[in-house]
Design an enzyme around this catalytic site. Structure first.
Site, PDB file in Angstrom:
ATOM      1  CB  CYS A 111       9.879 -10.825  -1.453  1.00 27.12           C
ATOM      2  SG  CYS A 111      10.863  -9.629  -0.549  1.00 27.12           S
ATOM      3  CG  HIS A 251       6.195 -11.630   0.469  1.00 29.57           C
ATOM      4  ND1 HIS A 251       7.201 -12.066   1.300  1.00 29.57           N
ATOM      5  CD2 HIS A 251       6.521 -10.360   0.117  1.00 29.57           C
ATOM      6  CE1 HIS A 251       8.097 -11.093   1.441  1.00 29.57           C
ATOM      7  NE2 HIS A 251       7.701 -10.050   0.739  1.00 29.57           N
ATOM      8  CG  ASN A 281       9.771  -8.547   3.635  1.00 24.58           C
ATOM      9  OD1 ASN A 281      10.065  -9.711   3.372  1.00 24.58           O
ATOM     10  ND2 ASN A 281       9.570  -7.629   2.706  1.00 24.58           N
TER      11      ASN A 281
HETATM   12  O1  UT7 Z   1       8.910  -7.512  -0.121  1.00 21.10           O
HETATM   13  C1  UT7 Z   1       8.913  -6.260  -0.744  1.00 21.10           C
HETATM   14  C2  UT7 Z   1       9.501  -5.254   0.204  1.00 21.10           C
HETATM   15  N1  UT7 Z   1       8.934  -3.965   0.242  1.00 21.10           N
HETATM   16  C3  UT7 Z   1       7.690  -3.635   0.612  1.00 21.10           C
HETATM   17  O2  UT7 Z   1       6.829  -4.421   0.747  1.00 21.10           O
HETATM   18  C4  UT7 Z   1       7.422  -2.203   0.894  1.00 21.10           C
HETATM   19  C5  UT7 Z   1       6.114  -1.725   0.412  1.00 21.10           C
HETATM   20  N2  UT7 Z   1       5.853  -0.424   0.991  1.00 21.10           N
HETATM   21  C6  UT7 Z   1       5.433  -0.276   2.267  1.00 21.10           C
HETATM   22  O3  UT7 Z   1       5.245  -1.228   2.996  1.00 21.10           O
HETATM   23  C7  UT7 Z   1       5.126   1.121   2.745  1.00 21.10           C
HETATM   24  O4  UT7 Z   1       5.196   2.002   1.654  1.00 21.10           O
HETATM   25  C8  UT7 Z   1       6.092   1.612   3.867  1.00 21.10           C
HETATM   26  C9  UT7 Z   1       5.802   0.849   5.139  1.00 21.10           C
HETATM   27  C10 UT7 Z   1       7.532   1.413   3.442  1.00 21.10           C
HETATM   28  C11 UT7 Z   1       5.845   3.083   4.133  1.00 21.10           C
HETATM   29  O5  UT7 Z   1       4.498   3.313   4.480  1.00 21.10           O
HETATM   30  P1  UT7 Z   1       3.657   4.476   3.799  1.00 21.10           P
HETATM   31  O6  UT7 Z   1       2.344   4.473   4.445  1.00 21.10           O
HETATM   32  O7  UT7 Z   1       3.741   4.276   2.312  1.00 21.10           O
HETATM   33  O8  UT7 Z   1       4.454   5.769   4.285  1.00 21.10           O
HETATM   34  P2  UT7 Z   1       5.204   6.863   3.399  1.00 21.10           P
HETATM   35  O9  UT7 Z   1       6.408   6.273   2.756  1.00 21.10           O
HETATM   36  O10 UT7 Z   1       4.201   7.541   2.539  1.00 21.10           O
HETATM   37  O11 UT7 Z   1       5.676   7.853   4.530  1.00 21.10           O
HETATM   38  C12 UT7 Z   1       4.764   8.574   5.340  1.00 21.10           C
HETATM   39  C13 UT7 Z   1       5.538   9.384   6.373  1.00 21.10           C
HETATM   40  C14 UT7 Z   1       6.687  10.185   5.778  1.00 21.10           C
HETATM   41  O12 UT7 Z   1       6.731  11.428   6.463  1.00 21.10           O
HETATM   42  P3  UT7 Z   1       6.092  12.754   5.804  1.00 21.10           P
HETATM   43  O13 UT7 Z   1       6.828  12.941   4.515  1.00 21.10           O
HETATM   44  O14 UT7 Z   1       4.632  12.449   5.632  1.00 21.10           O
HETATM   45  O15 UT7 Z   1       6.375  13.781   6.848  1.00 21.10           O
HETATM   46  C15 UT7 Z   1       7.927   9.395   6.122  1.00 21.10           C
HETATM   47  O16 UT7 Z   1       9.064  10.186   6.259  1.00 21.10           O
HETATM   48  O17 UT7 Z   1       6.151   8.507   7.327  1.00 21.10           O
HETATM   49  C16 UT7 Z   1       7.537   8.822   7.453  1.00 21.10           C
HETATM   50  N3  UT7 Z   1       8.271   7.602   7.796  1.00 21.10           N
HETATM   51  C17 UT7 Z   1       8.428   7.181   9.059  1.00 21.10           C
HETATM   52  N4  UT7 Z   1       8.058   7.687  10.237  1.00 21.10           N
HETATM   53  C18 UT7 Z   1       8.379   7.001  11.352  1.00 21.10           C
HETATM   54  C19 UT7 Z   1       8.823   6.705   6.948  1.00 21.10           C
HETATM   55  N5  UT7 Z   1       9.369   5.683   7.647  1.00 21.10           N
HETATM   56  C20 UT7 Z   1       9.140   5.966   8.955  1.00 21.10           C
HETATM   57  C21 UT7 Z   1       9.451   5.304  10.161  1.00 21.10           C
HETATM   58  N6  UT7 Z   1       9.048   5.852  11.318  1.00 21.10           N
HETATM   59  N7  UT7 Z   1      10.114   4.115  10.184  1.00 21.10           N
END
Ligand code: UT7
Length: 369
Positions: A111, A251, A281
């Site tokens: 990215c 980005h 993204n």
């Molecule tokens: O260009 C570089 C590319 N990468 C990035 O920029 C990614 C950077 N990271 C992020 O943007 C965020 O970490 C995410 C959007 C990927 C995730 O958001 P978060 O607020 O960090 O959520 P989390 O990973 O802590 O997950 C929270 C909950 C989990 O459930 P539990 O364990 O709390 O029950 C996940 O299983 O959300 C759940 N979850 C979802 N729920 C519905 C994860 N993905 C999803 C989904 N829909 N798509």
């Protein structure tokens, strides 16, 4: 003094949309979760290849600069999803562009790739070896997304953006005033596609290893720090304060990352360009698409002071200050046209769903953690 300045810009946005509502039909997720956690409402899914989009965006940038493809002497394609590893996406794009006088190569910094490429091409122009460089970010990321893994599938999209960089000799500084690029060692497996190259495993390769896997919250945390701190350093080097900045083009990975980083920088949100809701993204393509849209929307004035910042797999980061020139409208136009098709985003990802369904239904980043 020789500088490199942007004289043309363009984008190629695939017509097929994959909305959050579409994703709700194939995985356990919701528009509410995706919108509030990422800012994304929909993304585009390409039927054509990375180099097709690169050539379309590139052709528009060349027209905007009032040039022709034969004038280009360097093509850099920032991509981590090339049509083929051999040859590069830049090679395919060059033929499609008819840019017969150019050297061409891909640059993979994920990215951060577009900013890395902008910095490299600027230095090649300032060094005197090249005069007219087409810098493109183009990605068909959905090829590397497991749509059975909700932790990654909701984030990524396809598309391309491009700028034409030309040499100018003048006293007044223009173009990149300060820049930096870096990579944090030991973070390779935080965001990666394990089975996307020569790296092989003794076990039978499972399909999910072709796909992007990510330690989301760890990447999130580091991304905010990288974007804010690298931007602070390039601002200081240029002798600008956050108040001097007219527009920041970050980005587009997650609107919460953008908000947290720009808050730390003290840049007012009205000065930050955000279009992630429409495209998700698109990795190396986010910044040139955003820059093109900022120009189309009249958000960049002659002489504007811009800041760019990015992070990505590696983990790489890059940031730059950019002094815009006088012209903010295209000299000529080129209408990007994708081949006619009636396929929707959901239609196009059917092959992907079958591939991951057949080979590896259960494996996801969540299961791997
Ligand atoms: O260009 C570089 C590319 N990468 C990035 O920029 C990614 C950077 N990271 C992020 O943007 C965020 O970490 C995410 C959007 C990927 C995730 O958001 P978060 O607020 O960090 O959520 P989390 O990973 O802590 O997950 C929270 C909950 C989990 O459930 P539990 O364990 O709390 O029950 C996940 O299983 O959300 C759940 N979850 C979802 N729920 C519905 C994860 N993905 C999803 C989904 N829909 N798509």
């Amino acid at each position: 003094m020789r500088y490199a300045t942007i004289t043309g810009w363009g984008k190629a946005i695939p017509p097929a949309i994959l909305s959050n509502a579409d994703l709700e039909t194939i995985m356990e997720t919701s528009d509410e979760w995706i919108s509030t956690r990422t800012g994304i409402k929909e993304r585009r899914i390409a039927e054509v290849e990375t180099s097709d989009m690169a050539a379309m965006a590139g052709r528009q940038a060349i027209a905007a600069a009032g040039k022709s493809p034969e004038d280009v002497d360097l093509i850099v394609v920032a991509t981590c999803s090339p049509d083929t590893l051999l040859p590069s996406a830049a090679a395919w794009a060059q033929t499609k562009l008819g840019a017969t006088n150019a050297a061409a190569f891909d640059l993979n910094a994920a990215c951060s790739g577009f900013l890395y490429s902008l910095i490299v091409a600027t230095n090649m122009i300032k060094g005197g070896t090249h005069k007219c460089a087409l810098v493109i970010g183009s990605e068909k990321l959905h090829s590397f997304v497991n749509f059975r893994d909700r932790t990654t599938a909701v984030l990524f999209g396809d598309g391309a953006g491009a700028v034409l960089l030309e040499a100018v000799d003048q006293d007044e500084p223009t173009g990149l005033l300060s820049s930096e690029m870096g990579l944090e060692v030991g973070t390779e497996e935080l965001l990666w596609a394990p089975q996307s190259g020569t790296k092989t495993y003794t076990d039978e390769a499972i399909a999910s290893e072709r796909a992007i896997q990510m330690g989301g919250s760890e990447v999130f945390r580091r991304a905010v720090t990288m974007m804010a701190e690298s931007s602070e350093r390039v601002l200081a080097e240029a002798g600008w304060t956050s108040e001097d900045v007219d527009i920041m083009i970050p980005h587009q990975a997650n609107v919460r990352i953008i908000d947290a980083a720009t808050r730390r920088l003290g840049i007012d949100e009205s000065k930050v360009f955000v279009n992630i809701a429409s495209y998700g993204n698109t990795s190396g393509a986010t910044i040139p698409i955003a820059l093109t849209e900022a120009l189309e929307e009249g958000r960049i004035e002659p002489g504007a002071k811009l800041v760019f910042a990015a992070f990505g797999a590696g983990l790489t980061w890059a940031a730059a200050t950019f002094q815009w020139g006088d012209r903010v409208t295209p000299i000529d136009t080129y209408d990007v046209e994708f081949p006619a098709s009636s396929l929707t985003g959901i239609d196009i990802i059917q092959a992907n769903l079958e591939y991951f369904g057949r080979n590896d239904v259960a494996a996801t980043s969540e299961a791997a953690e």
